[in-house]
Design a protein around this motif. Structure first.
Motif, PDB file in Angstrom:
ATOM      1  N   GLU A  22     -67.677 106.749  59.053  1.00 18.05           N
ATOM      2  CA  GLU A  22     -68.223 107.853  58.255  1.00 18.05           C
ATOM      3  C   GLU A  22     -67.332 108.168  57.061  1.00 18.05           C
ATOM      4  O   GLU A  22     -67.810 108.678  56.054  1.00 18.05           O
ATOM      5  N   SER A  23     -66.053 107.880  57.189  1.00 17.69           N
ATOM      6  CA  SER A  23     -65.070 108.279  56.181  1.00 17.69           C
ATOM      7  C   SER A  23     -64.052 107.149  55.982  1.00 17.69           C
ATOM      8  O   SER A  23     -63.781 106.393  56.910  1.00 17.69           O
ATOM      9  N   PRO A  24     -63.437 107.062  54.801  1.00 20.53           N
ATOM     10  CA  PRO A  24     -62.411 106.045  54.571  1.00 20.53           C
ATOM     11  C   PRO A  24     -61.023 106.476  55.040  1.00 20.53           C
ATOM     12  O   PRO A  24     -60.040 105.786  54.794  1.00 20.53           O
ATOM     13  N   MET A  25     -60.920 107.583  55.750  1.00 15.35           N
ATOM     14  CA  MET A  25     -59.617 108.135  56.123  1.00 15.35           C
ATOM     15  C   MET A  25     -58.830 107.234  57.078  1.00 15.35           C
ATOM     16  O   MET A  25     -59.391 106.384  57.772  1.00 15.35           O
ATOM     17  N   CYS A  26     -57.533 107.460  57.112  1.00 20.54           N
ATOM     18  CA  CYS A  26     -56.638 106.751  58.023  1.00 20.54           C
ATOM     19  C   CYS A  26     -56.623 107.489  59.358  1.00 20.54           C
ATOM     20  O   CYS A  26     -56.284 108.667  59.416  1.00 20.54           O
ATOM     21  N   HIS A  27     -56.980 106.806  60.419  1.00 24.53           N
ATOM     22  CA  HIS A  27     -57.008 107.423  61.741  1.00 24.53           C
ATOM     23  C   HIS A  27     -55.610 107.611  62.315  1.00 24.53           C
ATOM     24  O   HIS A  27     -55.424 108.399  63.235  1.00 24.53           O
ATOM     25  N   GLU A  28     -54.631 106.891  61.769  1.00 20.73           N
ATOM     26  CA  GLU A  28     -53.270 106.993  62.292  1.00 20.73           C
ATOM     27  C   GLU A  28     -52.524 108.204  61.739  1.00 20.73           C
ATOM     28  O   GLU A  28     -51.797 108.862  62.466  1.00 20.73           O
ATOM     29  N   CYS A  29     -52.675 108.498  60.439  1.00 18.73           N
ATOM     30  CA  CYS A  29     -51.894 109.589  59.843  1.00 18.73           C
ATOM     31  C   CYS A  29     -52.745 110.663  59.187  1.00 18.73           C
ATOM     32  O   CYS A  29     -52.215 111.697  58.772  1.00 18.73           O
ATOM     33  N   GLY A  30     -54.055 110.439  59.046  1.00 20.14           N
ATOM     34  CA  GLY A  30     -54.927 111.431  58.441  1.00 20.14           C
ATOM     35  C   GLY A  30     -55.003 111.372  56.925  1.00 20.14           C
ATOM     36  O   GLY A  30     -55.621 112.243  56.311  1.00 20.14           O
ATOM     37  N   ALA A  31     -54.384 110.366  56.302  1.00 19.63           N
ATOM     38  CA  ALA A  31     -54.471 110.221  54.840  1.00 19.63           C
ATOM     39  C   ALA A  31     -55.939 110.087  54.453  1.00 19.63           C
ATOM     40  O   ALA A  31     -56.745 109.540  55.214  1.00 19.63           O
ATOM     41  N   PRO A  32     -56.320 110.547  53.268  1.00 20.00           N
ATOM     42  CA  PRO A  32     -57.739 110.523  52.883  1.00 20.00           C
ATOM     43  C   PRO A  32     -58.334 109.122  52.761  1.00 20.00           C
ATOM     44  O   PRO A  32     -59.524 108.949  52.977  1.00 20.00           O
ATOM     45  N   VAL A  33     -57.506 108.126  52.426  1.00 21.13           N
ATOM     46  CA  VAL A  33     -58.020 106.756  52.276  1.00 21.13           C
ATOM     47  C   VAL A  33     -57.053 105.778  52.945  1.00 21.13           C
ATOM     48  O   VAL A  33     -55.854 105.783  52.663  1.00 21.13           O
ATOM     49  N   ASP A  34     -57.590 104.958  53.825  1.00 23.30           N
ATOM     50  CA  ASP A  34     -56.821 103.920  54.515  1.00 23.30           C
ATOM     51  C   ASP A  34     -57.176 102.572  53.921  1.00 23.30           C
ATOM     52  O   ASP A  34     -58.332 102.166  53.941  1.00 23.30           O
ATOM     53  N   THR A  35     -56.186 101.906  53.347  1.00 18.56           N
ATOM     54  CA  THR A  35     -56.355 100.564  52.785  1.00 18.56           C
ATOM     55  C   THR A  35     -55.245  99.679  53.338  1.00 18.56           C
ATOM     56  O   THR A  35     -54.328 100.168  54.010  1.00 18.56           O
ATOM     57  N   ALA A  36     -55.298  98.402  53.017  1.00 20.75           N
ATOM     58  CA  ALA A  36     -54.218  97.496  53.408  1.00 20.75           C
ATOM     59  C   ALA A  36     -52.905  97.965  52.784  1.00 20.75           C
ATOM     60  O   ALA A  36     -51.856  97.966  53.441  1.00 20.75           O
ATOM     61  N   ARG A  37     -52.962  98.372  51.522  1.00 19.76           N
ATOM     62  CA  ARG A  37     -51.746  98.845  50.842  1.00 19.76           C
ATOM     63  C   ARG A  37     -51.186 100.075  51.550  1.00 19.76           C
ATOM     64  O   ARG A  37     -49.974 100.183  51.767  1.00 19.76           O
ATOM     65  N   HIS A  38     -52.050 101.012  51.913  1.00 20.81           N
ATOM     66  CA  HIS A  38     -51.607 102.213  52.633  1.00 20.81           C
ATOM     67  C   HIS A  38     -50.921 101.812  53.938  1.00 20.81           C
ATOM     68  O   HIS A  38     -49.845 102.314  54.253  1.00 20.81           O
ATOM     69  N   THR A  39     -51.541 100.912  54.678  1.00 19.86           N
ATOM     70  CA  THR A  39     -50.984 100.466  55.954  1.00 19.86           C
ATOM     71  C   THR A  39     -49.640  99.775  55.749  1.00 19.86           C
ATOM     72  O   THR A  39     -48.679 100.044  56.460  1.00 19.86           O
ATOM     73  N   LEU A  40     -49.567  98.917  54.769  1.00 22.77           N
ATOM     74  CA  LEU A  40     -48.357  98.125  54.515  1.00 22.77           C
ATOM     75  C   LEU A  40     -47.225  98.959  53.937  1.00 22.77           C
ATOM     76  O   LEU A  40     -46.076  98.815  54.351  1.00 22.77           O
ATOM     77  N   GLU A  41     -47.528  99.845  52.995  1.00 18.90           N
ATOM     78  CA  GLU A  41     -46.473 100.515  52.241  1.00 18.90           C
ATOM     79  C   GLU A  41     -46.253 101.989  52.559  1.00 18.90           C
ATOM     80  O   GLU A  41     -45.160 102.503  52.332  1.00 18.90           O
ATOM     81  N   GLU A  42     -47.267 102.695  53.052  1.00 16.18           N
ATOM     82  CA  GLU A  42     -47.179 104.154  53.076  1.00 16.18           C
ATOM     83  C   GLU A  42     -47.341 104.828  54.434  1.00 16.18           C
ATOM     84  O   GLU A  42     -46.697 105.841  54.691  1.00 16.18           O
ATOM     85  N   CYS A  43     -48.227 104.339  55.280  1.00 17.98           N
ATOM     86  CA  CYS A  43     -48.592 105.061  56.497  1.00 17.98           C
ATOM     87  C   CYS A  43     -47.366 105.320  57.384  1.00 17.98           C
ATOM     88  O   CYS A  43     -46.691 104.380  57.816  1.00 17.98           O
ATOM     89  N   PRO A  44     -47.072 106.598  57.655  1.00 10.92           N
ATOM     90  CA  PRO A  44     -45.902 106.907  58.478  1.00 10.92           C
ATOM     91  C   PRO A  44     -46.012 106.391  59.913  1.00 10.92           C
ATOM     92  O   PRO A  44     -44.990 106.199  60.579  1.00 10.92           O
ATOM     93  N   ALA A  45     -47.210 106.128  60.368  1.00  8.13           N
ATOM     94  CA  ALA A  45     -47.387 105.627  61.738  1.00  8.13           C
ATOM     95  C   ALA A  45     -46.729 104.269  61.940  1.00  8.13           C
ATOM     96  O   ALA A  45     -46.367 103.903  63.055  1.00  8.13           O
TER      97      ALA A  45
END
Length: 126
Positions: A22-45
């Motif tokens: 339903e949403s592009p959000m990150c289920h691990e940290c709640g960021a508004p958009v989860d992408t490969a870049r977010h996962t690789l570089e940013e997600c605190p999880a």
């Protein structure tokens, strides 16, 4: 590893685009958009796994930098493979759990298409 390099995988933005979330959000940290870049570089999880990866490939985790490091060093290649295997297997397990939730939104539920039915009859009974 291909999922991270192509941004096609268990990422909120991709799953939303193919109408599985339903949403592009990150289920691990709640960021508004989860992408490969977010996962690789940013997600605190994934901070601990990212720290291990950075010891092998360097602080710059841009795709260009990662690919260069992987081509220059077998150690960097193995570190990236290990990082992606661990992270993506956890993201895929979480996605399957959301799909199997009977209260899940219909977009998210696992689809039982013709191919699944054809192969299910070939499996031995439980």
């Amino acid at each position: 590893m291909v999922q991270i390099l192509t941004d096609h995988g268990c990422f909120g933005k991709y799953l939303r685009r193919i109408e599985r979330e339903e949403s592009p959000m990150c289920h691990e940290c709640g960021a508004p958009v989860d992408t490969a870049r977010h996962t690789l570089e940013e997600c605190p999880a994934w901070g601990p796994q990212r720290a291990i990866l950075q010891t092998k490939v360097g602080a710059d985790l841009s795709l260009a930098s990662i690919v260069k490091a992987m081509l220059d060093s077998e150690e960097a290649w193995k570190a990236m493979a290990s990082f992606t295997d661990e992270i993506m297997s956890q993201k895929e397990a979480a996605k399957r759990a959301r799909e199997n939730d009977p209260n899940a939104h219909p977009l998210r539920r696992r689809r039982a298409g013709g191919r699944a039915r054809r192969y299910a009859r070939l499996l031995p009974p439980p």
